[in-house]
Design a protein around this motif. Structure first.
Motif, mmCIF file in Angstrom:
data_model
loop_
_atom_site.group_PDB
_atom_site.id
_atom_site.type_symbol
_atom_site.label_atom_id
_atom_site.label_comp_id
_atom_site.label_asym_id
_atom_site.label_seq_id
_atom_site.Cartn_x
_atom_site.Cartn_y
_atom_site.Cartn_z
ATOM 1 N N ILE A 1 -53.134 77.981 20.485
ATOM 2 C CA ILE A 1 -52.940 76.879 21.648
ATOM 3 C C ILE A 1 -54.629 76.289 21.892
ATOM 4 C CG2 ILE A 1 -52.106 76.451 23.929
ATOM 5 C CD1 ILE A 1 -50.223 78.995 23.405
ATOM 6 N N GLN A 2 -54.389 74.994 21.987
ATOM 7 C CA GLN A 2 -55.803 74.444 22.217
ATOM 8 C C GLN A 2 -56.220 74.636 23.529
ATOM 9 O OE1 GLN A 2 -55.792 70.005 21.318
ATOM 10 N NE2 GLN A 2 -54.307 70.292 19.540
ATOM 11 N N LYS A 3 -57.608 74.884 23.573
ATOM 12 C CA LYS A 3 -58.218 75.128 24.800
ATOM 13 C C LYS A 3 -57.750 74.264 26.171
ATOM 14 C CE LYS A 3 -62.794 75.822 26.985
ATOM 15 N NZ LYS A 3 -64.401 75.785 26.766
ATOM 16 N N ARG A 4 -57.682 72.985 25.871
ATOM 17 C CA ARG A 4 -57.196 72.356 26.900
ATOM 18 C C ARG A 4 -55.869 72.321 27.513
ATOM 19 N NH1 ARG A 4 -54.755 67.144 25.244
ATOM 20 N NH2 ARG A 4 -54.190 67.260 23.051
ATOM 21 N N TYR A 5 -55.151 72.625 26.593
ATOM 22 C CA TYR A 5 -53.684 73.274 27.111
ATOM 23 C C TYR A 5 -53.782 74.528 27.954
ATOM 24 C CZ TYR A 5 -51.759 69.545 24.022
ATOM 25 O OH TYR A 5 -51.667 68.566 23.506
ATOM 26 N N LEU A 6 -54.484 75.530 27.542
ATOM 27 C CA LEU A 6 -54.598 76.705 28.271
ATOM 28 C C LEU A 6 -55.355 76.514 29.547
ATOM 29 C CD1 LEU A 6 -56.361 78.893 25.162
ATOM 30 C CD2 LEU A 6 -53.836 78.953 26.360
ATOM 31 N N HIS B 1 -47.913 68.786 33.296
ATOM 32 C CA HIS B 1 -47.459 67.756 32.690
ATOM 33 C C HIS B 1 -48.566 67.147 31.467
ATOM 34 C CE1 HIS B 1 -50.655 66.885 35.510
ATOM 35 N NE2 HIS B 1 -50.963 65.957 35.003
ATOM 36 N N ILE B 2 -49.612 67.802 31.251
ATOM 37 C CA ILE B 2 -50.349 67.543 30.435
ATOM 38 C C ILE B 2 -49.833 68.087 29.075
ATOM 39 C CG2 ILE B 2 -52.648 68.055 29.174
ATOM 40 C CD1 ILE B 2 -53.953 67.850 31.901
ATOM 41 N N LEU B 3 -49.150 69.002 28.949
ATOM 42 C CA LEU B 3 -48.513 69.667 27.863
ATOM 43 C C LEU B 3 -47.544 68.699 27.200
ATOM 44 C CD1 LEU B 3 -47.812 73.226 29.229
ATOM 45 C CD2 LEU B 3 -49.777 72.469 27.904
ATOM 46 N N PRO B 4 -47.513 68.887 25.726
ATOM 47 C CA PRO B 4 -46.720 67.699 24.603
ATOM 48 C C PRO B 4 -45.133 67.627 25.323
ATOM 49 C CG PRO B 4 -47.495 69.550 23.555
ATOM 50 C CD PRO B 4 -47.957 69.900 24.780
ATOM 51 N N GLY B 5 -44.447 68.624 26.255
ATOM 52 C CA GLY B 5 -43.224 68.583 26.692
ATOM 53 C C GLY B 5 -42.784 69.735 27.362
ATOM 54 N N LYS B 6 -41.239 69.748 28.077
ATOM 55 C CA LYS B 6 -41.027 70.875 28.852
ATOM 56 C C LYS B 6 -40.799 71.982 27.990
ATOM 57 C CE LYS B 6 -38.452 67.834 32.059
ATOM 58 N NZ LYS B 6 -37.191 67.543 32.497
ATOM 59 N N ALA C 1 -54.905 73.868 31.231
ATOM 60 C CA ALA C 1 -53.833 73.007 32.080
ATOM 61 C C ALA C 1 -52.899 74.158 32.508
ATOM 62 C CB ALA C 1 -53.079 72.281 31.155
ATOM 63 N N ILE C 2 -52.550 75.174 31.936
ATOM 64 C CA ILE C 2 -51.734 76.132 32.357
ATOM 65 C C ILE C 2 -52.061 76.878 33.539
ATOM 66 C CG2 ILE C 2 -50.468 78.188 31.818
ATOM 67 C CD1 ILE C 2 -49.948 77.118 28.900
ATOM 68 N N GLU C 3 -53.462 77.123 33.429
ATOM 69 C CA GLU C 3 -54.135 77.929 34.454
ATOM 70 C C GLU C 3 -54.290 77.074 35.880
ATOM 71 O OE1 GLU C 3 -56.994 80.888 31.769
ATOM 72 O OE2 GLU C 3 -57.832 79.408 33.194
ATOM 73 N N LYS C 4 -54.380 75.833 35.774
ATOM 74 C CA LYS C 4 -54.605 74.966 36.653
ATOM 75 C C LYS C 4 -53.242 74.244 37.352
ATOM 76 C CE LYS C 4 -58.998 73.183 35.406
ATOM 77 N NZ LYS C 4 -59.823 71.995 34.939
ATOM 78 N N GLY C 5 -52.244 74.732 36.383
ATOM 79 C CA GLY C 5 -50.788 74.072 37.005
ATOM 80 C C GLY C 5 -50.598 72.602 36.457
ATOM 81 N N ASP C 6 -51.340 72.168 35.687
ATOM 82 C CA ASP C 6 -51.162 70.707 35.366
ATOM 83 C C ASP C 6 -50.194 70.793 33.799
ATOM 84 O OD1 ASP C 6 -52.788 69.824 36.998
ATOM 85 O OD2 ASP C 6 -54.805 70.022 35.999
#
Length: 298
Positions: free
Chosen positions: A29-34, A43-48, A36-41
């Motif tokens: 999983i790309q680092k920017r998605y990881l 909405h940045i992920l590709p979808g629900k 985003a998960i830790e920060k609670g963002d």
């Protein structure tokens, strides 16, 4: 403000002494998605769907139970009910298309060839019979010298036998050639069937030639990552049906890796042979697959 589920995942990662870079290597999983998960963002992920799938991958990697974690924080993670309806519709479409392809390939070419040859043989036999009948009903005039003309029926029969032998030989050669071509087509076999929420499987693809090409056909949006054993990344990111079909040359690779986010929406062909998912894609939409590219030796 950080979401509680993201904080819990981050704390579990830090307790294990894992960096985001190492976690990216483990989960793919790309680092920017990881981050985003830790920060609670989320909405940045590709979808629900990807929010839940990536959280499961993250939890597995840091030793947490993904099912219990999602249930405990279900109010924080977006519901996938709408996505499940869409995937069900896509899966139904995929089943219908695959059923159509299956019916097409179940029609054997060899029986058709035999029928055509039989029809030709019957027509030829009827023509020969007609010629013989015409010759018998309209014999050549007998010369005045009263010389006796003798027709050699044995020679004619021998000619017909020879023609039949030639037809049989040609038919046998055609059948042998068809069987040889079928045996030389690329063929998949399962080496290891994956397990878990995101199964990782291994396949062999035999009878490949020097040129190896991947063809991707889509019925819906999906995340796809394709890496070669050489370390080259051929594709990574979201793709949609408007970009389909996508073709990629991997002739220099001996092994290729697929990380697929929405398996029911994606059909993979290598040198014209379709990859059948080792694990049911309708039940496990996120799959990882290694394919060993076994090329023929002359």
């Amino acid at each position: 403000m950080d979401m509680e589920i993201g904080t819990k995942l981050k704390e579990a990662r830090e307790e294990k002494g894992l960096s985001l870079e190492s976690l990216q290597e483990t989960t793919k999983i790309q680092k920017r998605y990881l981050e985003a998960i830790e920060k609670g963002d989320l909405h940045i992920l590709p979808g629900k769907f990807y929010a839940r799938a990536f959280i499961k991958e993250y939890a597995n990697a840091v030793g947490l139970n993904p099912s219990e974690l999602l249930e405990e924080h279900k109010s924080e993670v977006p519901s996938t009910e709408e996505n499940e309806i869409e995937y069900t519709r896509l899966q139904r479409s995929n089943r219908e298309k695959r059923r159509g392809r299956s019916n097409l390939f179940n029609f054997s070419f060899i029986p058709t060839l035999i029928v055509v040859l039989l029809v030709i043989a019957i027509v030829f036999a009827a023509w020969v019979f007609y010629q013989k009948t015409t010759a018998n009903s309209n014999p050549d005039p007998v010369p005045e010298q009263n010389d006796e003309i003798i027709y050699s029926e044995d020679a004619e029969g021998e000619s017909n036998d020879n023609q039949t032998d030639v037809d049989d030989e040609d038919e046998g050669n055609d059948d042998t050639e068809d069987k040889k071509n079928d045996s030389e087509k690329p063929e998949f076999s399962v080496v290891e069937e994956g397990s878990g929420g995101s199964p990782e499987s291994e396949l062999d693809l035999n009878n490949l030639k020097d040129n190896v090409n991947i063809k991707l056909s889509l019925d819906g949006d999906t995340y796809i990552q394709i890496d070669g054993e050489s370390g080259e990344n051929y594709l990574e990111g979201m793709i949609n049906p408007d970009e389909s079909p996508e073709e990629i040359d991997i002739s220099d690779e001996e092994k290729v890796y697929f990380n697929i986010g929405n398996a029911p929406a994606l059909t993979i062909e290598i040198n014209g042979t379709e990859l059948e998912y080792p694990v049911d894609p309708e039940e496990y939409v996120h799959q990882k697959i290694w394919v060993n590219l076994n090329k023929k030796t002359e």
